[in-house]
Design a protein around this motif. Sequence first.
Motif, PDB file in Angstrom:
ATOM      1  N   ALA A 229     -57.187   0.975  16.144  1.00  0.00           N
ATOM      2  CA  ALA A 229     -56.766  -0.214  15.833  1.00  0.00           C
ATOM      3  C   ALA A 229     -56.295  -0.328  14.110  1.00  0.00           C
ATOM      4  O   ALA A 229     -55.233  -0.863  13.804  1.00  0.00           O
ATOM      5  CB  ALA A 229     -57.710  -1.362  16.066  1.00  0.00           C
ATOM      6  N   THR A 230     -57.187   0.279  13.565  1.00  0.00           N
ATOM      7  CA  THR A 230     -56.661   0.588  11.712  1.00  0.00           C
ATOM      8  C   THR A 230     -55.654   1.197  11.700  1.00  0.00           C
ATOM      9  O   THR A 230     -54.608   0.917  10.900  1.00  0.00           O
ATOM     10  CB  THR A 230     -58.021   1.005  11.257  1.00  0.00           C
ATOM     11  OG1 THR A 230     -59.088   0.300  11.574  1.00  0.00           O
ATOM     12  CG2 THR A 230     -57.523   1.331   9.678  1.00  0.00           C
TER      13      THR A 230
ATOM     14  N   GLN B 124     -52.586  -0.993  12.666  1.00  0.00           N
ATOM     15  CA  GLN B 124     -52.248  -2.099  11.895  1.00  0.00           C
ATOM     16  C   GLN B 124     -51.704  -1.377  10.679  1.00  0.00           C
ATOM     17  O   GLN B 124     -50.919  -2.169  10.005  1.00  0.00           O
ATOM     18  CB  GLN B 124     -53.254  -2.827  11.496  1.00  0.00           C
ATOM     19  CG  GLN B 124     -53.917  -3.596  12.630  1.00  0.00           C
ATOM     20  CD  GLN B 124     -55.529  -3.970  12.467  1.00  0.00           C
ATOM     21  OE1 GLN B 124     -56.151  -3.425  11.710  1.00  0.00           O
ATOM     22  NE2 GLN B 124     -55.727  -5.069  13.301  1.00  0.00           N
TER      23      GLN B 124
ATOM     24  N   GLY C  24     -47.782  -1.049  10.368  1.00  0.00           N
ATOM     25  CA  GLY C  24     -47.147  -2.094   9.977  1.00  0.00           C
ATOM     26  C   GLY C  24     -45.693  -2.428  10.818  1.00  0.00           C
ATOM     27  O   GLY C  24     -44.779  -3.127  10.223  1.00  0.00           O
TER      28      GLY C  24
ATOM     29  N   GLU D 259     -45.818  -3.410  14.137  1.00  0.00           N
ATOM     30  CA  GLU D 259     -45.915  -4.344  15.301  1.00  0.00           C
ATOM     31  C   GLU D 259     -46.819  -5.632  14.844  1.00  0.00           C
ATOM     32  O   GLU D 259     -47.634  -5.509  13.970  1.00  0.00           O
ATOM     33  CB  GLU D 259     -46.387  -3.748  16.299  1.00  0.00           C
ATOM     34  CG  GLU D 259     -45.356  -2.693  17.015  1.00  0.00           C
ATOM     35  CD  GLU D 259     -45.875  -1.601  18.006  1.00  0.00           C
ATOM     36  OE1 GLU D 259     -45.314  -1.652  19.059  1.00  0.00           O
ATOM     37  OE2 GLU D 259     -47.141  -1.083  17.620  1.00  0.00           O
ATOM     38  N   ASP D 260     -46.607  -6.410  15.442  1.00  0.00           N
ATOM     39  CA  ASP D 260     -47.551  -7.923  15.316  1.00  0.00           C
ATOM     40  C   ASP D 260     -48.807  -7.585  16.031  1.00  0.00           C
ATOM     41  O   ASP D 260     -49.054  -6.511  16.767  1.00  0.00           O
ATOM     42  CB  ASP D 260     -46.838  -8.970  15.668  1.00  0.00           C
ATOM     43  CG  ASP D 260     -46.593  -9.116  16.960  1.00  0.00           C
ATOM     44  OD1 ASP D 260     -47.170  -8.738  17.937  1.00  0.00           O
ATOM     45  OD2 ASP D 260     -45.595  -9.779  17.432  1.00  0.00           O
ATOM     46  N   ASP D 261     -49.890  -8.523  15.891  1.00  0.00           N
ATOM     47  CA  ASP D 261     -51.051  -8.516  16.356  1.00  0.00           C
ATOM     48  C   ASP D 261     -51.305  -8.332  17.924  1.00  0.00           C
ATOM     49  O   ASP D 261     -51.977  -7.915  18.423  1.00  0.00           O
ATOM     50  CB  ASP D 261     -51.990  -9.455  15.751  1.00  0.00           C
ATOM     51  CG  ASP D 261     -52.350  -9.431  14.316  1.00  0.00           C
ATOM     52  OD1 ASP D 261     -52.315  -8.304  13.922  1.00  0.00           O
ATOM     53  OD2 ASP D 261     -52.800 -10.220  13.676  1.00  0.00           O
ATOM     54  N   GLU D 262     -50.228  -9.045  18.470  1.00  0.00           N
ATOM     55  CA  GLU D 262     -50.139  -9.231  19.899  1.00  0.00           C
ATOM     56  C   GLU D 262     -49.793  -7.807  20.437  1.00  0.00           C
ATOM     57  O   GLU D 262     -50.241  -7.389  21.540  1.00  0.00           O
ATOM     58  CB  GLU D 262     -49.052 -10.251  20.204  1.00  0.00           C
ATOM     59  CG  GLU D 262     -49.032 -10.551  21.745  1.00  0.00           C
ATOM     60  CD  GLU D 262     -48.074 -11.793  22.218  1.00  0.00           C
ATOM     61  OE1 GLU D 262     -47.551 -11.593  23.263  1.00  0.00           O
ATOM     62  OE2 GLU D 262     -48.015 -12.607  21.237  1.00  0.00           O
ATOM     63  N   ARG D 263     -48.848  -7.424  19.869  1.00  0.00           N
ATOM     64  CA  ARG D 263     -48.255  -5.965  20.464  1.00  0.00           C
ATOM     65  C   ARG D 263     -49.654  -4.937  20.165  1.00  0.00           C
ATOM     66  O   ARG D 263     -49.612  -3.986  21.054  1.00  0.00           O
ATOM     67  CB  ARG D 263     -47.112  -5.653  19.718  1.00  0.00           C
ATOM     68  CG  ARG D 263     -46.174  -4.578  20.355  1.00  0.00           C
ATOM     69  CD  ARG D 263     -44.923  -5.247  20.969  1.00  0.00           C
ATOM     70  NE  ARG D 263     -44.185  -4.554  21.655  1.00  0.00           N
ATOM     71  CZ  ARG D 263     -44.334  -4.414  23.020  1.00  0.00           C
ATOM     72  NH1 ARG D 263     -44.802  -5.118  23.874  1.00  0.00           N
ATOM     73  NH2 ARG D 263     -43.516  -3.539  23.573  1.00  0.00           N
ATOM     74  N   ILE D 264     -50.190  -5.064  18.985  1.00  0.00           N
ATOM     75  CA  ILE D 264     -51.278  -4.037  18.880  1.00  0.00           C
ATOM     76  C   ILE D 264     -52.333  -4.371  19.863  1.00  0.00           C
ATOM     77  O   ILE D 264     -52.782  -3.464  20.411  1.00  0.00           O
ATOM     78  CB  ILE D 264     -51.598  -4.207  17.393  1.00  0.00           C
ATOM     79  CG1 ILE D 264     -50.916  -3.940  16.365  1.00  0.00           C
ATOM     80  CG2 ILE D 264     -53.127  -3.748  17.243  1.00  0.00           C
ATOM     81  CD1 ILE D 264     -51.175  -3.972  15.070  1.00  0.00           C
ATOM     82  N   ALA D 265     -52.512  -5.610  20.224  1.00  0.00           N
ATOM     83  CA  ALA D 265     -53.734  -5.857  21.338  1.00  0.00           C
ATOM     84  C   ALA D 265     -53.325  -5.234  22.715  1.00  0.00           C
ATOM     85  O   ALA D 265     -54.206  -4.714  23.228  1.00  0.00           O
ATOM     86  CB  ALA D 265     -53.953  -7.284  21.488  1.00  0.00           C
TER      87      ALA D 265
ATOM     88  N   ARG E  12     -51.203  -2.706  23.036  1.00  0.00           N
ATOM     89  CA  ARG E  12     -51.601  -1.087  22.888  1.00  0.00           C
ATOM     90  C   ARG E  12     -52.792  -0.576  22.947  1.00  0.00           C
ATOM     91  O   ARG E  12     -53.226   0.179  23.610  1.00  0.00           O
ATOM     92  CB  ARG E  12     -50.744  -0.773  21.645  1.00  0.00           C
ATOM     93  CG  ARG E  12     -49.333  -0.923  21.784  1.00  0.00           C
ATOM     94  CD  ARG E  12     -48.852  -0.142  20.459  1.00  0.00           C
ATOM     95  NE  ARG E  12     -47.224   0.064  20.438  1.00  0.00           N
ATOM     96  CZ  ARG E  12     -46.473   0.642  21.071  1.00  0.00           C
ATOM     97  NH1 ARG E  12     -46.867   1.415  21.825  1.00  0.00           N
ATOM     98  NH2 ARG E  12     -44.985   0.552  20.775  1.00  0.00           N
TER      99      ARG E  12
END
Length: 192
Positions: A131-132, A135, A138, A140-146, A148
């Motif tokens: 996750a780190t 993030q 830089g 993708e947004d938080d929704e896309r990271i979730a 992934r």
Amino acid sequence: MKLLVLTAPSGAGKTTIARRLMAEVPGLRFSVSATTRPARAGEADDVHYHFLTPEEFASRLAAGEFLEHQEVYPGRLYGTLRPELEALAARADVRAVVLDIDVKGAVNIKRLYGDAARTLFVQPPSLAALATRLQARGTEDDERIAVRLERAEMEIAMAHEFDVVVVNDDLDAAVAETVAHVRAFLEEPAGA
């Protein structure tokens, strides 16, 4: 033809490891995957990916040009083009073709090629570390990271299906381990 198949959750470092592997081991050539996702800043068509429209992807799929393909994320198709792989494998200077693909595609390649394919799963040290990394990219947004991270859980659960699992806790150590596995594989007789 020998195939080296690297796979990992997004952000685990497989592309970086693949680049360093190819710089250290002579005779490796990279198979550029096709995708329907848009290019990110700094990515070039036919270098980082073959960027196809969904219609182009569907047309090439219908023509039997894909060796494997997956809808990795909703609306985002990825695949390995058979003509490209065959052209690379036919070159006299190629000892092995490197594929950087998703876990399901890697399992399919292993099923098709058996011992001629060595599958390597690059595992992050933890989901929190992954996750780190995502993030920090830089891109993708938080929704896309979730999304992934959710997929990463499924991918990590499949790690046991691969020939080799390399934990990328320290990049230099992960590269050295990968290089050692690849050199050993390249020394094996064909069909071993």
